[in-house]
Design a protein around this motif. Structure first.
Motif, short mmCIF file in Angstrom:
data_model
loop_
_atom_site.label_atom_id
_atom_site.label_comp_id
_atom_site.label_asym_id
_atom_site.label_seq_id
_atom_site.Cartn_x
_atom_site.Cartn_y
_atom_site.Cartn_z
N GLU A 287 28.91 36.19 48.76
CA GLU A 287 29.65 36.39 47.52
C GLU A 287 31.15 36.45 47.78
O GLU A 287 31.95 35.84 47.05
CB GLU A 287 29.20 37.68 46.83
N LEU A 288 31.54 37.17 48.84
CA LEU A 288 32.96 37.28 49.14
C LEU A 288 33.53 35.94 49.61
O LEU A 288 34.67 35.59 49.27
CB LEU A 288 33.20 38.36 50.20
N GLU A 289 32.75 35.18 50.35
CA GLU A 289 33.21 33.85 50.78
C GLU A 289 33.44 32.95 49.57
O GLU A 289 34.41 32.18 49.53
CB GLU A 289 32.19 33.24 51.74
N ALA A 290 32.56 33.03 48.59
CA ALA A 290 32.73 32.24 47.37
C ALA A 290 33.96 32.67 46.60
O ALA A 290 34.70 31.84 46.04
CB ALA A 290 31.49 32.35 46.49
N ILE A 291 34.22 33.98 46.56
CA ILE A 291 35.42 34.51 45.90
C ILE A 291 36.67 33.98 46.58
O ILE A 291 37.62 33.53 45.92
CB ILE A 291 35.39 36.05 45.92
N ILE A 292 36.69 34.02 47.91
CA ILE A 292 37.86 33.56 48.66
C ILE A 292 38.07 32.06 48.44
O ILE A 292 39.21 31.60 48.25
CB ILE A 292 37.71 33.90 50.15
N GLY A 341 39.05 23.00 33.79
CA GLY A 341 39.48 23.58 32.52
C GLY A 341 40.82 24.27 32.64
O GLY A 341 41.80 23.71 33.16
N ASP A 342 40.87 25.51 32.18
CA ASP A 342 42.12 26.29 32.19
C ASP A 342 42.35 27.01 33.51
O ASP A 342 43.20 27.89 33.60
CB ASP A 342 42.11 27.32 31.05
N ASN A 343 41.56 26.65 34.52
CA ASN A 343 41.68 27.27 35.85
C ASN A 343 41.44 28.78 35.82
O ASN A 343 42.11 29.55 36.52
CB ASN A 343 43.04 26.95 36.50
N ASP A 344 40.49 29.17 35.00
CA ASP A 344 40.07 30.56 35.00
C ASP A 344 39.33 30.85 36.31
O ASP A 344 38.84 29.94 36.98
CB ASP A 344 39.16 30.86 33.81
N PHE A 345 39.26 32.11 36.67
CA PHE A 345 38.65 32.52 37.94
C PHE A 345 37.14 32.59 37.78
O PHE A 345 36.61 33.45 37.09
CB PHE A 345 39.21 33.89 38.36
N ASP A 346 36.42 31.64 38.39
CA ASP A 346 34.97 31.58 38.24
C ASP A 346 34.36 30.93 39.49
O ASP A 346 34.13 29.71 39.52
CB ASP A 346 34.59 30.79 36.99
N PRO A 347 34.11 31.71 40.53
CA PRO A 347 33.60 31.15 41.80
C PRO A 347 32.31 30.35 41.64
O PRO A 347 32.15 29.30 42.26
CB PRO A 347 33.38 32.40 42.66
N GLN A 348 31.37 30.85 40.83
CA GLN A 348 30.09 30.16 40.69
C GLN A 348 30.24 28.84 39.94
O GLN A 348 29.68 27.81 40.34
CB GLN A 348 29.09 31.06 39.97
#
Length: 414
Positions: A287-292, A341-348
């Motif tokens: 999960e943290l790797e995907a966030i990074i 899109g609007d470059n919102d933060f969405d790792p998945q």
């Protein structure tokens, strides 16, 4: 992943002239250009710059028409094409696979933990230089088996390299490149002494614990990654010194500055979004790797790679001749509204289209190494400090083109 210049002072598209300020933020710059242009012709640099995700990905996947043999210098493996690239890439991937890197996780953990315990609390630090650069040097030296005494020299080289890159002065950039090659040769020289190495290798025990991988002062570890690389063969022959230097330059010269910039981007994100830290602290490794990865997608310090066309190529309405120099701009592709899109933060949501580490046969070979190192450094940071805040009276300072990320991330840890 090595970067090339994006724009100099003036970039021309058809009859339109766009003036670029030297302190332009590459994200804002490419965001604005991408609204009106899919491709930009940079006359000063003599190259075509691809801005949109679809075009960048298509070119990266098309290694027949877009050759990676751009540089006049040897670049192993990603400056090679065809069978030559495949042979070297197979050799190099053996050092960067999950199985090869797993034994080093505890070493990276130790490096990160020791660094965080050394950092002062309540005092302003530059996250790029004081945290990112130091971690990058120590982690890479531990992985390669390089002497710890090299740390000051490598840190100074990183400062010189970024200064030369900002200046766009060919003489300065050539000087820092030569300086780094000299550092690598100084490390290689003892291993290249055939008689001495043969005797030491016979005396070494196969059961050596990999955790003892660091080179002790005035001694050689014949089980280190560097020692193993010096014993490799390609197509039945030993690797030349030039090939060894090129591989190690890619593993260190390219990665040290990139990891430092990535750490700066990650900590800047923490400063701007402290509400996310609680989840980060509880997140699994994956999960943290995907966030990074998502943080780096939005603010990608791996700016670009170059290609050269092997035949006439059409990109949209643009006709590129054979021999045209092309820049694949990852920073722009990773922010393309048509995909994100609007470059919102969405790792998945954005993970599958993320091209921070490139795509295709020339995808960054060190992706897993960088991913694990950045995750381990972030976990150690969050484990040691409860508050990471912007230093009072200071602001985040962006890097200057052609570099991405931040030059100064002034933070106080507590």
């Amino acid at each position: 992943m090595m970067t090339s210049h994006l724009f100099d002072q003036k970039t021309v598209h058809a009859t339109a002239e766009v003036t670029i300020c030297k302190d332009s933020d590459l994200r804002a710059l490419t965001d604005n250009l991408r609204q009106a242009h899919d491709v930009i012709k940079n006359n000063d640099a003599g190259e075509w710059v691809l801005l949109r995700h679809a075009d960048v990905v298509a070119a990266a996947l098309d290694d027949k028409r877009f050759s990676s043999q751009v540089s006049r210098f040897l670049q192993v493996p990603n400056g090679l094409d065809g069978a030559e690239h495949e042979h070297f890439r197979a050799l190099i991937d053996g050092y960067l696979s999950k199985e090869a890197l797993l034994p080093y996780v505890s070493i990276f953990d130790k490096v990160a933990t020791e660094l965080m315990s050394e950092l002062p609390k309540g005092k302003m630090l530059n996250a790029v230089d004081d945290i990112g650069a130091v971690f990058a040097v120590r982690a890479q030296c531990a992985w390669l088996g390089w002497p710890t005494e090299l740390e000051p020299k490598l840190l100074q080289w990183m400062r010189n390299n970024h200064s030369a890159t900002r200046s766009k002065d060919d003489v300065k950039m050539a000087k820092v490149a030569q300086d780094f090659d000299d550092i690598i040769r100084s490390v290689l020289q003892p291993y290249r002494n055939t008689d001495e190495v043969a005797g030491m290798f016979k005396a070494s025990t196969a059961g050596n614990n990999i955790a003892k991988n660091n080179i002790a002062k005035n001694s050689l570890d014949m089980n280190s990654v560097t020692a193993q690389l010096c014993r490799e063969r390609i197509d039945g022959r030993e690797l030349s010194e030039a090939e060894l230097v090129s591989i190690l330059r890619n593993w260190t010269g390219g990665d040290l500055g990139s990891i430092a910039l990535c750490v700066g981007v990650i900590i800047a994100h923490i400063v701007k979004h402290p509400e996310q830290v609680n989840f980060w602290s509880r997140a699994t490794d994956s999960e943290l790797e995907a966030i990074i990865d998502e943080i780096l997608r939005i603010d990608d310090p791996f700016v670009s790679n170059r290609r050269i066309t092997t035949c006439p190529v059409s990109i949209g309405a643009h006709k590129l001749p054979k021999g045209a120099r092309v820049q694949l701009n990852w920073t722009s592709a990773n922010r393309d509204e048509a995909v994100f899109g609007d470059n919102d933060f969405d790792p998945q949501k954005h993970g599958a289209a993320n091209v921070v580490y490139g795509i295709g046969k020339h995808v960054c070979p060190g992706r897993l190494l960088a991913t694990w190192q950045l995750r381990i450094a972030t976990q150690a940071l969050l484990a040691h400090f409860t508050d990471i805040t912007l230093a009072a009276g200071f602001s985040l300072e962006r890097e200057q083109p052609p570099l991405g990320g931040y030059r100064h991330v002034p933070v106080v840890l507590s």
